[in-house]
Design an enzyme around this catalytic site. Sequence first.
Site, PDB file in Angstrom:
ATOM      1  N   GLU A 177     -50.556 -54.802  22.822  1.00 55.17           N
ATOM      2  CA  GLU A 177     -51.000 -53.429  23.132  1.00 55.17           C
ATOM      3  C   GLU A 177     -52.503 -53.356  23.305  1.00 55.17           C
ATOM      4  OE1 GLU A 177     -48.535 -53.921  21.164  1.00 55.17           O
ATOM      5  OE2 GLU A 177     -46.979 -52.628  21.968  1.00 55.17           O
TER       6      GLU A 177
ATOM      7  N   HIS B  71     -41.604 -46.242  12.875  1.00 60.97           N
ATOM      8  CA  HIS B  71     -41.273 -45.868  14.241  1.00 60.97           C
ATOM      9  C   HIS B  71     -41.180 -44.368  14.432  1.00 60.97           C
ATOM     10  CE1 HIS B  71     -40.058 -50.055  14.800  1.00 60.97           C
ATOM     11  NE2 HIS B  71     -40.042 -49.821  16.080  1.00 60.97           N
TER      12      HIS B  71
END
Lengths: 376, 432
Positions: free
Chosen positions: A99, A168
Site C-alpha cells: 500500500e 477490518h
Amino acid sequence: MFSILKQKVLNGGSPVMILGQTVQRIRPAVDAYRGYSSAAKEMTVREALNSALDEEMSADPKVFIMGEEVGEYQGAYKISKGLLEKYGPERVLDTPITEAGFTGIGVGAAYYGLKPVVEFMTFNFSMQAIDHIINSAAKSNYMSAGRISVPIVFRGPNGAAAGVGAQHSQCYAGWYASCPGLKVLTPYSSEDARGLLKAAIRDPDPVIFLENELLYGESFPVSAEVLDSSFCLPIGKAKIEREGKDVTITAFSKMVGLALKAAEILAKDGISAEIINLRSIRPLDRATINASVRKTNRLVTVEEGFPQHGVGAEICTSVIEESFGYLDAPVERIAGADVPMPYAANLERSAVPQIEDIVRAAKRACYRAVPMAAAS
Amino acid sequence: MATAFSSIGVIQNPHCESRSVPSRKLYSAVLGSTQKFRFNPPSRSISGCSETLGKPSPIYAISEVFKEKKRKSASSSSGLLITKEEGLEVYEDMVLGRCFEDMCAQMYYRGKMFGFVHLYNGQEAVSTGFIKLLKKEDCVVSTYRDHVHALSKGIPAREVMSELFGKTTGCCRGQGGSMHMFSKEHNLIGGFAFIGEGIPVATGAAFTSKYRREALNETDCDHVTLAFFGDGTCNNGQFYECLNMAALWKLPIVFVVENNLWAIGMSHLRSTSDPEIWKKGPAFGMPGVHVDGMDVLKVREVAKEAIGRARRGEGPTLVECETYRFRGHSLADPDELRDPAEKARYAARDPIATLKKYMIDNNLANEVEFKAIDKKIDEIVEDSVEFADGSPQPSRSQLLENVFADPKGFGIGPDGRYRCEDPKFTEGTAHV
C-alpha cells in the site's frame, strides 16, 4: 423492543401533526424525473461505481486504476469488473501488496498530471499508506503554493462489514475529514455513487471516496439523468432524503438506510423526521444542516465509527456554534461503540448503531423517551 | 521417498534459458506454476550466487546440506530421517490440521462461522515441520491463515473452534475471530489481518529474547521466534526493514515464507521482480534457504538447522517453503484464476500422503496405526464442534471489557488494586 405507549405520544404535547401528510420523499430524484423515464431503472451500487469508472476512463485517457486484485480478479469486490479487458493492463494495474508503495506511486503520477484512482481493498489498509495520503497528497497544493495539484482519488470500502473482526471494520471518515487538503465523500445510493465518483475523478484535488461493502449489492432506482454520462453531483452538498418537521437526523453511507427506516417508525408515532444524507464529509454542508435544524429545532447525528472526535462531534459543534438559539433540546449523537469491533455476532450487533438506537435518540430529542422495557 | 532435488540446479535452468528470450513461456518445475513471466536474470551467472560474496553467510542448497549431514552423521545409522514416534506425532499433527480445516469449511457453509475464514489445506507440512520442533516458551507469529499454527503450537482444538464460532469459551473469548488467534500460555502472538504486520512484531519478540539474555542477564534464555508469512508479503516494505534489523542485531528469529504462489488472485510471478524469495536473505547478510514445503521431512531438516542457528545465537535465517493451498484464498474466494493442472500437480504431492508413504515404505508404521490416528483426530474435531456449539455466546457486558488493561488510567499498584481507589491517593496534591 419499542413498547410504544400510545397515550404518552398523544399526550406528549407535540404541536398538531397532520398525520395523513407524512411526506414520503425518500427518493425525490425519482419523483421529480418520473416525467422523463419510462420505467424507474434499478441499479446496484456496484454497477453504479463500475459504470462511473468505465465512463470516466473512456472520457479521459489520463485516468487509470491501481490497486490489489483490480485487474484479473475483476476487483476484490468486483467493482472494477470488465475494465481490464476493456482498457488493458496499462490502465488497470494489479499491484503487489504494498500500500505504501503503490499509493506513493499514484501520488507521484498525479503530481505529473495523470489521474490515478487508487483502490484500497478496505480503508483499513490505507493506514499503511496514510503517510502518502496526508503528507504527499493532501498537503502538496498548500506547500507548493498552488503549483502542484494532486488529482487523485482513493477509494474503497470503509466501515464494518459482517464478522470480519477488529482490524477490518474501522470507519475512517472522522480521521480523513479532519485533514485540510482532502475531500472526503461518502455515497449511499447508486445515484450518489455514480455522481460523486465522477465528480471525484474530475476533481483536481485528492479525494477520499468511502464506500461501504454491505451497500455494494443493494439496488436503488435511478433516473435517466443519473444514467447520463455527464451526470455529476456537486462535492460539498448534502441531500435531504426525507423532509420532516420535528427532528433532523444526519447520517452518511449505510446509516442513511437505517435512518430512513427509523423515520418510518417514528412517523407512526407522529414524529416527522428530516433525514439528511451528508454525502460529503469534507467539506461538510453546514448550511443545509443548520437550515434544517433551524426548521426542526432538534438534532440527532448518526455514524458508524468511533464516537470520540467523530463526524457527529463536528456536526453537533457546528450546530451549537451557529444555531444555538434555535435548539429546543440537547443535540444527540449516535455512534458505534467505543471499542474495537468484536467478532462474536451478538457483540458485533451491539457495537454498531441499530434502527432502535436511532428511534430512541430521536424520541429523547423530542422529549418522548420510552423506558427500555424489554432489554433486547 | 521423494528424491531430494537440488534446488539450485532446478532454478538454474529456467533462468539460463530465459536470458535471451525473456518472455518465453517457461515451466518451472520448482515453482510448479504454469504462468509465464518476464524475468530479467542478473548479469552474472546464476552459479555465481552460490559464492559467499565474501560474507560469512553462504546460500545453502538444501539438498547439499542434507546430503552432507547424511554422510557425516553416524548416529542415524538407519539413514532414516525420522523415528517412528516422531513420525506418528508429525502425522497426527498434520491430520489434525487437515481435518480441522475441512470441518471449518463445513461449519462455514452451515452458517456457524462467518466473516473471513482462510484455510490452510495443503500447507500442513510447513506448520508441523517447524512448530513441532519448538519448546512451549518459543514464540510463533502468524497471519490470518493461523488456525493450524494455533493447533500445532498446542492450543486445544476446542478453544480454536469456539473462537471461530464466536463463543465466549474461545481462546480470545470470541472477540478476535478467525484471523486474530492469541494465546499467552502457548506463546502464539497472533493472528494478524494485515500482511507484513506480524513480521515486525515477531522481530520484537526475538529482540525480547536477546534482551533478556543480555540486558537482564537471564543467560539461559534461548527462546526462538518463528514468523510465518506468505509470498505476497515479501513485496512489502516492513519485511525488508525487519530482515535488516534482525541480521544487524543477530536476533533469534526464523523468517518462514509460505510461498504458495498466489496472493488471492495475484500470482507471485506477476507481482515480484525476482520471484526467488530465498535470495533476499543474503542481501541482508543472513542465509536464505529454499525447501520443498510439501514434504514435511525436508522442512523438518531445514527447520532443525534454522532453529538451531537461532538458539545458538548465530542470528536469523530466511526459509522459503514452496507450498500450495488446495483451497481458495478464503472461503469467499471462487478460486477461478488458478490453473487446474497446477492444482492437480500439487495435489499429487499432498504432504500427508507423502509422509504416510515414506513411513510405510520404510516399515516405520502400518495402515492400522494410521487409521487409529485418523479416527482419534476425527473424534477430537467432532468433540470440538460439539463443545463450540454448546458454548454460550459472550454476554453483553463483555462488549466494553478489555479495551484497556487499566481502564481507570491511574495505574495498578503493587497489591493489584487500582491506585485511584487507595484512600491516600490524593495526598500530596496541591490545592489551588
